[in-house]
Design a protein around this motif. Structure first.
Motif, PDB file in Angstrom:
ATOM      1  N   TYR A 287       0.829  -1.198   0.000  1.00 41.37           N
ATOM      2  CA  TYR A 287       0.000   0.000   0.000  1.00 41.37           C
ATOM      3  C   TYR A 287       0.866   1.251   0.000  1.00 41.37           C
ATOM      4  O   TYR A 287       2.012   1.216   0.456  1.00 41.37           O
ATOM      5  CB  TYR A 287      -0.877   0.007   1.257  1.00 41.37           C
ATOM      6  CG  TYR A 287      -1.968  -1.027   1.208  1.00 41.37           C
ATOM      7  CD1 TYR A 287      -3.136  -0.772   0.516  1.00 41.37           C
ATOM      8  CD2 TYR A 287      -1.806  -2.260   1.820  1.00 41.37           C
ATOM      9  CE1 TYR A 287      -4.136  -1.722   0.444  1.00 41.37           C
ATOM     10  CE2 TYR A 287      -2.799  -3.210   1.756  1.00 41.37           C
ATOM     11  CZ  TYR A 287      -3.960  -2.944   1.066  1.00 41.37           C
ATOM     12  OH  TYR A 287      -4.945  -3.882   0.992  1.00 41.37           O
TER      13      TYR A 287
ATOM     14  N   ILE B 117       2.120   4.760   1.471  1.00 41.43           N
ATOM     15  CA  ILE B 117       2.253   5.203   2.858  1.00 41.43           C
ATOM     16  C   ILE B 117       1.736   6.632   2.941  1.00 41.43           C
ATOM     17  O   ILE B 117       2.125   7.489   2.146  1.00 41.43           O
ATOM     18  CB  ILE B 117       3.723   5.148   3.316  1.00 41.43           C
ATOM     19  CG1 ILE B 117       4.262   3.721   3.255  1.00 41.43           C
ATOM     20  CG2 ILE B 117       3.842   5.711   4.718  1.00 41.43           C
ATOM     21  CD1 ILE B 117       3.677   2.771   4.250  1.00 41.43           C
ATOM     22  N   TRP B 118       0.867   6.842   3.903  1.00 44.64           N
ATOM     23  CA  TRP B 118       0.304   8.185   4.084  1.00 44.64           C
ATOM     24  C   TRP B 118       1.381   9.063   4.719  1.00 44.64           C
ATOM     25  O   TRP B 118       1.778   8.846   5.855  1.00 44.64           O
ATOM     26  CB  TRP B 118      -0.920   8.088   4.988  1.00 44.64           C
ATOM     27  CG  TRP B 118      -1.731   9.335   5.081  1.00 44.64           C
ATOM     28  CD1 TRP B 118      -1.966  10.221   4.090  1.00 44.64           C
ATOM     29  CD2 TRP B 118      -2.427   9.814   6.227  1.00 44.64           C
ATOM     30  NE1 TRP B 118      -2.773  11.234   4.555  1.00 44.64           N
ATOM     31  CE2 TRP B 118      -3.070  11.006   5.860  1.00 44.64           C
ATOM     32  CE3 TRP B 118      -2.571   9.358   7.541  1.00 44.64           C
ATOM     33  CZ2 TRP B 118      -3.841  11.744   6.752  1.00 44.64           C
ATOM     34  CZ3 TRP B 118      -3.344  10.089   8.420  1.00 44.64           C
ATOM     35  CH2 TRP B 118      -3.971  11.269   8.022  1.00 44.64           C
TER      36      TRP B 118
ATOM     37  N   VAL C  69     -14.994   5.436  15.545  1.00 40.99           N
ATOM     38  CA  VAL C  69     -14.937   5.269  14.094  1.00 40.99           C
ATOM     39  C   VAL C  69     -13.669   5.942  13.562  1.00 40.99           C
ATOM     40  O   VAL C  69     -13.021   5.455  12.637  1.00 40.99           O
ATOM     41  CB  VAL C  69     -16.200   5.874  13.438  1.00 40.99           C
ATOM     42  CG1 VAL C  69     -16.130   5.740  11.933  1.00 40.99           C
ATOM     43  CG2 VAL C  69     -17.443   5.196  13.964  1.00 40.99           C
ATOM     44  N   GLY C  70     -13.302   7.060  14.205  1.00 42.76           N
ATOM     45  CA  GLY C  70     -12.106   7.803  13.782  1.00 42.76           C
ATOM     46  C   GLY C  70     -10.839   6.982  13.903  1.00 42.76           C
ATOM     47  O   GLY C  70      -9.962   7.053  13.047  1.00 42.76           O
TER      48      GLY C  70
ATOM     49  N   TRP D 220     -10.618   3.854  13.553  1.00 41.79           N
ATOM     50  CA  TRP D 220     -10.682   2.922  12.431  1.00 41.79           C
ATOM     51  C   TRP D 220     -10.277   3.634  11.140  1.00 41.79           C
ATOM     52  O   TRP D 220      -9.488   3.108  10.335  1.00 41.79           O
ATOM     53  CB  TRP D 220     -12.110   2.405  12.378  1.00 41.79           C
ATOM     54  CG  TRP D 220     -12.338   1.257  11.476  1.00 41.79           C
ATOM     55  CD1 TRP D 220     -11.451   0.298  11.137  1.00 41.79           C
ATOM     56  CD2 TRP D 220     -13.560   0.975  10.809  1.00 41.79           C
ATOM     57  NE1 TRP D 220     -12.050  -0.591  10.287  1.00 41.79           N
ATOM     58  CE2 TRP D 220     -13.341  -0.196  10.073  1.00 41.79           C
ATOM     59  CE3 TRP D 220     -14.802   1.575  10.761  1.00 41.79           C
ATOM     60  CZ2 TRP D 220     -14.340  -0.766   9.289  1.00 41.79           C
ATOM     61  CZ3 TRP D 220     -15.789   1.004   9.998  1.00 41.79           C
ATOM     62  CH2 TRP D 220     -15.559  -0.153   9.280  1.00 41.79           C
ATOM     63  N   PHE D 221     -10.795   4.839  10.930  1.00 42.02           N
ATOM     64  CA  PHE D 221     -10.415   5.626   9.748  1.00 42.02           C
ATOM     65  C   PHE D 221      -8.912   5.862   9.735  1.00 42.02           C
ATOM     66  O   PHE D 221      -8.258   5.768   8.693  1.00 42.02           O
ATOM     67  CB  PHE D 221     -11.132   6.990   9.761  1.00 42.02           C
ATOM     68  CG  PHE D 221     -12.458   6.999   9.060  1.00 42.02           C
ATOM     69  CD1 PHE D 221     -13.440   6.117   9.423  1.00 42.02           C
ATOM     70  CD2 PHE D 221     -12.715   7.910   8.052  1.00 42.02           C
ATOM     71  CE1 PHE D 221     -14.671   6.123   8.790  1.00 42.02           C
ATOM     72  CE2 PHE D 221     -13.938   7.928   7.405  1.00 42.02           C
ATOM     73  CZ  PHE D 221     -14.925   7.034   7.778  1.00 42.02           C
ATOM     74  N   SER D 222      -8.372   6.205  10.903  1.00 42.80           N
ATOM     75  CA  SER D 222      -6.965   6.600  10.910  1.00 42.80           C
ATOM     76  C   SER D 222      -6.046   5.393  10.786  1.00 42.80           C
ATOM     77  O   SER D 222      -4.997   5.493  10.155  1.00 42.80           O
ATOM     78  CB  SER D 222      -6.647   7.405  12.159  1.00 42.80           C
ATOM     79  OG  SER D 222      -6.899   6.641  13.313  1.00 42.80           O
TER      80      SER D 222
ATOM     81  N   GLN E  36      -6.550   2.742   9.075  1.00 43.26           N
ATOM     82  CA  GLN E  36      -6.463   2.273   7.689  1.00 43.26           C
ATOM     83  C   GLN E  36      -5.568   3.193   6.869  1.00 43.26           C
ATOM     84  O   GLN E  36      -4.967   2.766   5.885  1.00 43.26           O
ATOM     85  CB  GLN E  36      -7.843   2.125   7.067  1.00 43.26           C
ATOM     86  CG  GLN E  36      -8.664   3.372   7.115  1.00 43.26           C
ATOM     87  CD  GLN E  36     -10.068   3.151   6.557  1.00 43.26           C
ATOM     88  OE1 GLN E  36     -10.312   3.468   5.426  1.00 43.26           O
ATOM     89  NE2 GLN E  36     -10.959   2.630   7.367  1.00 43.26           N
ATOM     90  N   LEU E  37      -5.453   4.456   7.304  1.00 41.99           N
ATOM     91  CA  LEU E  37      -4.521   5.349   6.620  1.00 41.99           C
ATOM     92  C   LEU E  37      -3.091   5.095   7.072  1.00 41.99           C
ATOM     93  O   LEU E  37      -2.151   5.138   6.283  1.00 41.99           O
ATOM     94  CB  LEU E  37      -4.890   6.808   6.908  1.00 41.99           C
ATOM     95  CG  LEU E  37      -6.251   7.257   6.399  1.00 41.99           C
ATOM     96  CD1 LEU E  37      -6.504   8.689   6.804  1.00 41.99           C
ATOM     97  CD2 LEU E  37      -6.324   7.129   4.890  1.00 41.99           C
TER      98      LEU E  37
ATOM     99  N   ALA F 137      -2.561   0.314   6.376  1.00 39.82           N
ATOM    100  CA  ALA F 137      -3.623  -0.385   5.665  1.00 39.82           C
ATOM    101  C   ALA F 137      -3.409  -1.893   5.730  1.00 39.82           C
ATOM    102  O   ALA F 137      -4.358  -2.658   5.909  1.00 39.82           O
ATOM    103  CB  ALA F 137      -3.661   0.080   4.213  1.00 39.82           C
TER     104      ALA F 137
ATOM    105  N   THR G 101      -4.556  -3.177   9.088  1.00 42.87           N
ATOM    106  CA  THR G 101      -6.010  -3.065   9.215  1.00 42.87           C
ATOM    107  C   THR G 101      -6.674  -4.149   8.393  1.00 42.87           C
ATOM    108  O   THR G 101      -7.628  -4.801   8.827  1.00 42.87           O
ATOM    109  CB  THR G 101      -6.463  -1.686   8.731  1.00 42.87           C
ATOM    110  OG1 THR G 101      -5.636  -0.704   9.335  1.00 42.87           O
ATOM    111  CG2 THR G 101      -7.891  -1.423   9.109  1.00 42.87           C
ATOM    112  N   SER G 102      -6.155  -4.360   7.201  1.00 39.79           N
ATOM    113  CA  SER G 102      -6.718  -5.378   6.327  1.00 39.79           C
ATOM    114  C   SER G 102      -6.624  -6.753   6.975  1.00 39.79           C
ATOM    115  O   SER G 102      -7.586  -7.520   6.988  1.00 39.79           O
ATOM    116  CB  SER G 102      -5.961  -5.353   4.999  1.00 39.79           C
ATOM    117  OG  SER G 102      -6.366  -6.416   4.196  1.00 39.79           O
ATOM    118  N   LEU G 103      -5.464  -7.040   7.576  1.00 35.99           N
ATOM    119  CA  LEU G 103      -5.297  -8.340   8.233  1.00 35.99           C
ATOM    120  C   LEU G 103      -6.301  -8.503   9.363  1.00 35.99           C
ATOM    121  O   LEU G 103      -6.979  -9.524   9.484  1.00 35.99           O
ATOM    122  CB  LEU G 103      -3.870  -8.459   8.777  1.00 35.99           C
ATOM    123  CG  LEU G 103      -3.628  -9.735   9.568  1.00 35.99           C
ATOM    124  CD1 LEU G 103      -2.999 -10.777   8.686  1.00 35.99           C
ATOM    125  CD2 LEU G 103      -2.779  -9.488  10.778  1.00 35.99           C
TER     126      LEU G 103
ATOM    127  N   ILE H  32      -9.122  -6.937   9.829  1.00 36.82           N
ATOM    128  CA  ILE H  32     -10.496  -6.997   9.336  1.00 36.82           C
ATOM    129  C   ILE H  32     -10.792  -8.378   8.770  1.00 36.82           C
ATOM    130  O   ILE H  32     -11.847  -8.957   9.022  1.00 36.82           O
ATOM    131  CB  ILE H  32     -10.705  -5.927   8.239  1.00 36.82           C
ATOM    132  CG1 ILE H  32     -10.581  -4.536   8.840  1.00 36.82           C
ATOM    133  CG2 ILE H  32     -12.011  -6.146   7.518  1.00 36.82           C
ATOM    134  CD1 ILE H  32     -11.861  -3.827   9.063  1.00 36.82           C
TER     135      ILE H  32
END
Lengths: 157, 390, 474, 366
Positions: free
Chosen positions: C3, C5-6, C78-79, C81-83, C85-86, C89, C92-94, C96
């Motif tokens: 992915y 990188i932010w 929720v924030g 979770w949003f952060s 994934q940024l 990722a 987070t994917s693993l 999830i």
């Protein structure tokens, strides 16, 4: 506290008890806080000066300084002060230089060892022969290696 | 200087190299159940999310309009909508979670990439939601909600709501356009990007927001029925007039958005939507159910009967659900060159899925039971209050 | 490497997550503990002669509670979770994909929590007393249930236990070694925070006698928890993997450690925060009428600092992984890192998000920096690379990159000598030094001898060479 | 022997208790009852802005921590081997790093609270007659505390501290008149060397502490004699509506949690971000990157940068005039009610505060 209300005074008793608890707790707390301060100030335990074989180098004197019988020097190692000398027979000896009476450093004077503070006298074995010293001086085993002198942990000669 | 150099280099190459798009590989763990199940769950919850979102969006705009127009009974209707807003927001958030969860399971590698490329705006969603949610509570609890300062906050909250929707549309459209990714990443690795050059962007934004008026219209229809049942005939009829107008307005806007989006689509995609059997079926079903809903709203006006608003709600749910599914069909078509769900291995976790089903059913039953015990009392109380004030 | 990188300027993605998480942790714990508080306060209020007054206060508490837990608490949840994934990722994917149904179950709890809270709050004046007590109880049980679920996923990241990428054993991953101590710590912390939130709401009461009674009630919520947390933290600590313990116990974590290991720092902070909470609460108990909003907020601040410290050091112990032993913080899989051919091959060729940067340019170095370093380090902000490399010479930098994983807190470098050279040149360029990446891949000894310079000399050997912006002709 | 006053006997615990006996015996020997009585009746006004009264106490709290940790650091610090001894504190002495970090952070927090204290006194117009003396002593204390910061910064003798001190003294040298003379006196030679450390060390551990302790004594004495300042709107209230809190222990109990939070903050900062020791100062090496003064000098530093070349004198003059004006404020602001908004004095204060914040942030990011 000056209120004349009865219930209030009752509350004051509870408050006192609470204050007492608070005081105790604060003390415990201060104790906890002071632990790092104590550790900060407490002397760190010095490293063991003796190596794996149990010997430590003597500083302040080399073998050549006391090559002749009857020569002696005040010296020391990381664990304390020594008086190092050669007897008239040529034997190398090391005694603790700390007088057993009041802790002054003693001096090698050829045939005997003197302490100038209160006139204590030891013989060359370290035995207290006259004056106030209550005990003999600690004797260390000493060895010469490559011109340098070493003292051993073992206190027996 | 170095950044500029890097950008120049990256940009040049990104435009030059057509072949190797930077598409991450799907997660090595694979899908926990066959994707069709995840899709079904996602459609169901996303439909609920859209309904809650539409309720909130529609309510906030009608609320602002009523506050500014100020006619008879409007004050009480405005208060009703104002009290709906925090509830609507909390359920729009709550029902937003599962579809977001399932889209990450299904299309994670596409979705995460586009989220990172939009990172700045994507994370901006959170403070915006905190702000608008806070304003919705504030205007409910504050002593004087008609103060110009409070109204200004309400307007800003409505704008924030639109903004959040806009960022979501950006993310969803970007997640199916991997050919743009490298260029955007070179432009702003911190994610200050938007997917502005997507031809369907604004049409899709309108498409998800427009039903708001219709859904809020149904909510007003409910209130009208209540008023009629409580003998406040004048107010009930007044509410119903507003309900019908806004419901129609919503559907007209939706139709405009639908035509717009079809005309803005690339040709091959449009022909897929208008010719493929499944897509055609979904589109037709959605349109038909929406029409049924609108007719029900119209028929239900001035009638003191719960049946109409309830049936209209069901009709709009059934209209939205096929459109949500159609949305996914279009996405799969757009992703076809890069990725298909069938490629990903499935390592089933039936036990966990079963556990979830048990919890879901038990939870919903509990909530239903509690509602039946609590809500009638609340409504009766509200009625008593209204009687007193009337 | 899968992915992008932010790349968040001077802040870093990790700090963005931390800022959101810090707010969320405090409020979400209040949200659960507050449930228990509501139950007990409901029962208590009905046994008091002036129950109605207490209930009026409780209504205020419930309003405060509802608004803060939903507007800020739920939204920042929720924030997070949003952060994440940024910020990561890959991880987070693993999570999830492994725990999707656990998350879905948590969502059911969340939905229930919210709905029951609304029924409680909106029915405050209408519901029967028994109904209200039941709703508050149901709220607490459901809210705590959501913690029971999310705690499994949270602790999994630091102590995955017997779970591996191959066995995908969800039970082992969920009920991992850290699960139960963490659950207890969080549960106890909830009661503590509920009491502290009670102080805050009570501090607004005008009637002093009444305020005093409410404060005395809240005191009982804080003190036991404040005493229990440090002990429970020790239990949690014993479940940590050995590598984490050695990182926390070593003095080298962070820029400076000295004799102050991370573990000592954590213990001091936890001890001080716990004790101060007890002392402050006893002051409240002794002088309940003097409690004002600032004093109540001060106590919340103490708790917040304690929590922040605990979370900070817990995160520190996760280095260099995001999922311990499975995935490094920069998205490199441990299984991939075990293959030397994979690890030491040219990074630029295999990186998906390389763009089209020309090799041996500063752009090459920047892209390596972004994809391998930027997930944890910023250039010159939080966890600054410029600061950490202030003593680097080009040779030292290249050498260091080859061995950095031995420190225990850094992942291995991915790439060949060329990638290393480009990265070093880029990093040095950030502080204004000009290094030509071409020179770093040559033998430094030969270069130095040719220029008549000391090869070990600090930054001399490469001075005066031009930076290559364009591709270097070979 | 002195007799114990009647009202004291009433207040003391009964004579048959140990505490009562002790109190009577002490009061008989030290007739301080009027002082005890005075403190017992000390009151703090309660109004909207009362929270700002806490700042002074908070600064005092940080100062006490400074004295305590400072004494501890002196145990191992040796001005002849500055960097090596600090390195020993950081690397070898148990908890040395913690003590040093607390000293560092507490210094910063102290100066921050002093600024807040000063600005709150300014905006509440607490400097007005009869409190001009308290205001002037307070300003002097702020100046001395900044001098504390400046002198302490050099002592570790690392790269950063060496160059920061160099820059500071060079700026001072540029000041017309006394500048060069003061700079060379402080420096103890043409350049900053370990000789400078001797001077700074003595300043930091002997001269400044004595001066600060003396001034704090005066400051507190003034406050006790004159009582807490009250905003005019509060003073104008009828006596029945004026609410006061007794200092002991009602006010004290409500302030204590704030101190606890301040202490927790201090420990958290020190635990999470311990103060780093940079490489030993190399007077001939290049200055390290990002050399900047501590944040409380940043505003001045940035302001001076705004006056390049010959204009520098104007900048210097400004540096001198601003504190002078602050000192003179009590003597020309007296007309309107103290809490009326929008007076030019208040605007000037807002401008000063805003300027300070903006320049500091600007200096920080540039």
């Amino acid at each position: 506290m000056t209120d004349s209300n009865g219930t209030r005074r009752e509350g004051d008793g509870g408050r006192r008890r609470f204050l007492g608890g608070l005081g105790l707790l604060s003390m415990a707390w201060a104790g906890g806080l002071l632990y790092p301060v104590y550790r900060y100030l407490a002397p760190t335990i010095p490293k063991d000066p003796f190596d794996a074989e149990g010997k430590a180098p003597i500083e302040g004197v080399k073998a050549e300084d006391i090559a002749q019988p009857g020569q002696g020097r005040n010296a020391g190692f990381a664990g304390g002060g020594l008086v190092v000398f050669r007897t008239s027979e040529g034997e190398l000896r090391a005694l603790s230089s700390k007088c057993t009476h009041a802790g002054c450093n003693v001096e090698f004077q050829g045939g005997s060892i003197h302490c100038h503070c209160h006139g204590g006298v030891y013989d060359l074995e370290g035995k207290n022969v006259s004056g106030p010293p209550p005990k003999p001086l600690t004797r260390y085993r000493v060895a010469e290696q490559g011109g340098l002198l070493y003292v051993y942990r073992s206190e027996k000669a | 200087m170095s950044t500029a150099l890097a950008m120049a280099g990256v940009l040049a190459a990104a435009t030059a190299s057509g072949g190797g798009l930077p598409i991450p590989s799907p997660d090595p763990l694979g899908y926990p159940v066959p994707p069709i199940l995840l899709q079904a769950l996602s459609y169901f919850t996303l439909t609920l999310h859209f309904l809650a979102m539409n309720l909130t969006v529609g309510s906030v705009f009608i609320y602002l309009w009523l506050r500014i127009a100020r006619k008879q009974y409007d004050d009480r209707l405005a208060r009703y909508l104002r009290d709906l807003l925090p509830l609507g927001t909390s359920y729009l958030i709550t029902f937003g979670i599962p579809p977001l969860l399932f889209v990450q399971v299904l299309y994670g590698q596409m979705f995460y990439s586009s989220s990172i490329l939009l990172g700045f705006h994507w994370i901006l969603v959170i403070p915006l939601v905190v702000f608008l949610y806070g304003v919705f509570y504030y205007q409910k609890l504050v002593k004087n909600p008609e103060h110009p300062g409070v109204l200004l906050l309400s307007v800003l909250a409505a704008m924030a709501l639109l903004g959040v929707g806009f960022f979501f549309v950006n993310n969803i459209t970007l997640s199916v356009s991997p050919e743009k990714w490298m260029g955007l990443y070179a432009k702003s690795p911190g994610g200050r990007n938007l997917n502005m050059d997507d031809p369907t962007l604004f049409a899709r934004w309108l498409l998800i927001l427009a039903p708001g008026f219709t859904v809020a219209g149904v909510a007003i229809l409910f209130r009208g029925v209540m008023m009629l049942k409580w003998g406040l005939t004048e107010e009930g009829r007044h509410n119903h007039r507003i309900a019908v107008s806004v419901a129609v307005l919503g559907m007209v806007l939706e139709a405009v958005a639908g035509v717009w989006i079809l005309s803005a689509m690339p040709d091959d995609l449009r022909s897929h939507v208008t010719s493929a059997g499944l897509a055609k079926l979904l589109l037709g079903l959605g349109t038909a159910m929406a029409s049924v809903g609108l007719v029900l709203v119209f028929l239900g006006r001035y009638k003191a009967s719960w049946a109409y608003p309830l049936m209209a709600s069901l009709a709009f749910f059934l209209a939205l659900a096929p459109l949500v599914a159609l949305r996914d069909v279009v996405r799969q078509e757009q992703l076809r060159p890069f990725f298909s769900l069938a490629e990903v291995p499935v390592h089933t976790q039936w036990g966990m899925a079963g556990l979830f089903a048990v919890f879901l059913v038990a939870g919903l039953l509990l909530l239903l039971a509690l509602h039946m015990m609590v809500v009638p009392g609340l409504i009766a109380g509200r009625r008593a209050e209204l009687r007193e004030s009337a | 490497m899968n992915y992008p990188i932010w790349d968040v300027g001077g802040l870093g993605a990790g700090l963005v997550v931390a800022i959101i998480a810090i707010i969320h942790v405090l409020i979400s714990h209040v949200a659960v503990g507050g449930g228990a508080f509501l139950v007990v306060a409901e029962i208590w209020s009905r046994r008091q002669p002036d129950g109605q007054r207490i209930r009026d206060w409780l209504h205020k508490f419930a309003t405060f509670f509802l608004v803060y837990t939903t507007v800020v608490g739920a939204t920042t949840g929720v924030g997070i979770w949003f952060s994440i994934q940024l910020a990561s990722a890959e991880a987070t994917s693993l999570l999830i994909h492994q725990f999707v149904f656990a998350w879905a179950i948590e969502w059911v709890f969340f939905l229930g929590e919210l709905t029951v809270l609304y029924l409680y709050y909106y029915g405050f004046k209408r519901n029967t007393p028994r109904m209200q007590t039941f709703l508050a109880g149901a709220y607490f049980v459901i809210a705590w249930g959501s913690l029971v679920v999310i705690n499994g996923i949270l602790t999994f990241m630091l102590t995955p236990g017997a779970w591996t990428l191959e066995n995908k054993d969800i039970a082992a991953g969920f009920f991992n070694p850290g699960y139960f101590p963490a659950l207890l710590i969080r549960t106890v912390t909830m009661f503590l925070l509920a009491g502290l939130a009670g102080f805050l709401v009570a501090s607004r009461i005008r009637d002093e006698e009444f305020k005093a009674r409410i404060i005395q009630f809240c005191v009982k919520w804080v003190i036991p928890a404040a005493i229990l947390v440090p002990g429970l933290s020790y239990w949690y600590f014993t479940t940590l993997p050995a590598s984490t313990v050695s990182i926390l116990g070593g003095g080298t974590v962070g820029v400076v450690g000295g004799t102050l290991s991370a573990l000592t720092r954590m213990a001091i902070l936890a001890g001080v925060a716990g004790t101060l909470l007890v002392v402050g609460t006893l002051v409240f108990a002794a002088y309940p009428k003097t409690v004002n909003t600032i004093a109540a907020i001060s106590m919340l601040l103490v708790a917040q600092l304690g929590i922040m410290g605990a979370e900070f050091f817990r995160e520190m112990g996760r280095k260099p992984y995001v999922i311990h032993g499975v995935l490094y913080s920069n998205g490199l899989w441990v299984k991939d890192a075990k293959d030397p051919a994979q690890l030491n091959g040219s990074y630029l060729e295999k990186a998906k998000w390389r763009g089209g940067v020309a090799p041996r340019t500063l752009a090459h170095g920047e892209q390596v920096f972004r994809l391998q370093c930027a997930s944890c380090h910023t250039r010159d902000g939080y966890r600054s690379v410029v600061y950490r490399t202030r003593d680097w010479t080009p040779e030292f930098g290249s050498r260091w990159l080859g061995t950095m994983q031995d420190m225990g807190v850094m992942p291995p470098f991915q790439g060949d000598a060329l990638d290393k050279a480009a990265l070093v040149a880029y990093v040095l360029s950030l502080r204004g030094e000009t290094v030509d990446p071409r020179d770093l891949v040559r033998d430094p000894q030969a270069t130095a001898e040719r220029n008549g310079l000391d090869p070990g000399g600090r930054g001399q050997a490469l001075r005066g060479l031009e930076v290559a912006g364009a591709e270097v002709a070979q | 022997m002195h007799t114990v006053p009647e009202e004291a006997l009433k207040e003391l615990p009964p004579a048959d208790k140990a505490l009562g006996k002790l109190g009577r015996a002490l009061l008989a020997r030290f007739p301080v009852w009027p002082i005890v009585d005075f403190l017992r009746n000390k009151k703090v006004p309660e109004h909207r802005h009362a929270a700002w009264y806490m700042m002074g106490g908070l600064a005092l709290f940080f100062f006490a921590i400074q004295v305590f940790t400072g004494i501890l650091l002196m145990v191992y610090y040796r001005p002849a081997e500055p960097w090596q001894s600090v390195q020993r504190i950081v690397m070898e002495v148990p908890y040395g790093n913690l003590m040093r970090s607390i000293h560092h952070w507490s210094a910063n927090l102290m100066i921050l609270t002093l600024f807040l204290h000063m600005f709150s006194a300014y905006f509440m117009k607490a400097y007005r007659a009869p409190r001009e003396g308290t205001w002037l002593v307070g300003l002097a204390l702020l100046g001395l505390c900044m001098a504390f910061g400046f002198s302490g910064y050099l002592l570790p003798w690392d790269d950063l501290s060496f160059f920061a001190t160099n820059v500071g003294l060079t700026e001072m040298e540029k000041a017309p008149g006394l500048g060069p003379w003061m700079a060379s006196l402080l420096r103890g030679g043409p350049t900053v060397t370990t000789d400078t450390i001797g001077r700074f060390y003595v300043l930091h551990v002997v001269v400044l502490p004595l001066a600060v302790l003396g001034l704090i004594g005066m400051h507190l004495l003034f406050v006790q004699i004159q009582g807490m300042s009250e905003p005019d709107s509060f003073a104008a209230l009828p006596a029945r509506q004026k609410k006061h809190k007794k200092f002991f222990f009602d006010y004290f109990a409500s302030e204590l949690p704030v101190w606890l939070a301040a202490f927790a903050l201090l420990v958290a900062l020190s635990a999470v971000w311990p103060r780093a020791l940079e490489a030993e100062a190399d007077p001939f090496g290049a200055a390290p990157l990002g050399i900047k003064p501590e944040w409380y000098f940043l505003a001045q530093y940035q302001a001076l940068k705004l006056f390049p070349g010959k204009l520098e004198y104007a900048g210097m003059a400004l540096m001198g005039i601003v504190p002078l004006l602050c000192a003179l404020v009590p003597f020309f602001d007296r007309a309107v009610p103290s809490d009326r908004r929008g007076t030019w004095i208040e605007r000037a204060g807002v401008a000063l505060l805003a300027g300070f914040v903006v320049l500091t942030v600007w200096g920080w990011i540039s």
